[in-house]
Design an enzyme around this catalytic site. Sequence first.
Site, mmCIF file in Angstrom:
data_model
loop_
_atom_site.group_PDB
_atom_site.id
_atom_site.type_symbol
_atom_site.label_atom_id
_atom_site.label_comp_id
_atom_site.label_asym_id
_atom_site.label_seq_id
_atom_site.Cartn_x
_atom_site.Cartn_y
_atom_site.Cartn_z
ATOM 1 C CD GLU A 190 -1.475 -2.398 1.832
ATOM 2 O OE1 GLU A 190 -0.247 -2.633 1.850
ATOM 3 O OE2 GLU A 190 -2.312 -3.179 2.294
ATOM 4 C CB CYS A 198 -1.024 -4.075 8.055
ATOM 5 S SG CYS A 198 -0.084 -2.610 7.599
HETATM 6 N N1 THU Z 1 2.398 -6.469 3.895
HETATM 7 C C1 THU Z 1 1.907 -5.606 2.949
HETATM 8 O O1 THU Z 1 2.575 -5.344 1.938
HETATM 9 N N2 THU Z 1 0.692 -5.050 3.157
HETATM 10 C C2 THU Z 1 -0.123 -5.335 4.218
HETATM 11 O O2 THU Z 1 -1.159 -4.709 4.384
HETATM 12 C C3 THU Z 1 0.255 -6.408 5.143
HETATM 13 C C4 THU Z 1 1.686 -6.802 5.111
HETATM 14 C C5 THU Z 1 3.731 -7.041 3.691
HETATM 15 C C6 THU Z 1 4.795 -6.477 4.577
HETATM 16 C C7 THU Z 1 5.817 -7.596 4.571
HETATM 17 O O3 THU Z 1 6.686 -7.398 3.467
HETATM 18 C C8 THU Z 1 5.012 -8.848 4.337
HETATM 19 O O4 THU Z 1 3.719 -8.426 3.949
HETATM 20 C C9 THU Z 1 4.883 -9.732 5.580
HETATM 21 O O5 THU Z 1 4.399 -9.010 6.652
#
Ligand code: THU
Length: 142
Positions: free
Chosen positions: A62, A93
Site C-alpha cells: 500500500e 494492515c
Molecule cells: N504487507 C503488505 O505489503 N501489506 C499489508 O497490508 C500487510 C503486510 C507485507 C509487509 C511484509 O513485506 C510482508 O507483507 C509480511 O508481513
Amino acid sequence: MTTDMPDVEWEPLRLAATAALASAYAPYSKFPVGAAARLEDGSIVAGCNVENASYGLTLCAECTMVGALRMNGGGLITEFYCVDGNGAILMPCGRCRQLLFEFSTAETRLMTSSGVKTMDEVLPDAFGPRDLGRLAVAPAEG
Ligand code: THU
C-alpha cells in the site's frame, strides 16, 4: 457488508494487484503482496511490498501504491484490492488502513476477506486531516 459494484468491476483491480506481485521484493518474509486501487478518474494504480535488511523499514504494498497514486497525478480512491502471493484477498494492515484513509472518501470500497467494505468499516473513527484542522483553529496558548 456493502456490495454495490458488479464483480466485473473488481476484476481489473484483482488483475492489477496480482500483476504487481511480480515486482514484490520480499526476500525476508517470502510473503509477496500486491495492491491496486481505482481512482475517481477511472485510472488504476498499483504497488508491491519492498522489504529491507533492516526489517522494520519494510514498505507495504500500500505504501508504494500510494506513492504511485501521487506520482500519477494524485486523486482519491474509489475501490481497493490487495492480494497475497497466492492471489488471495489480503486485508491491509492497520498502518496501511491509515495510508488508504488519507486518499479515501465515504464512498471508497475495499475488497476484504469478508466481502466489500467501506473505509469506515475497516478503520472506524479514523484520525485524519480534519483532526489536524481542529487543532489549527484552536487559540494558541502561552
Ligand atoms: N504487507 C503488505 O505489503 N501489506 C499489508 O497490508 C500487510 C503486510 C507485507 C509487509 C511484509 O513485506 C510482508 O507483507 C509480511 O508481513
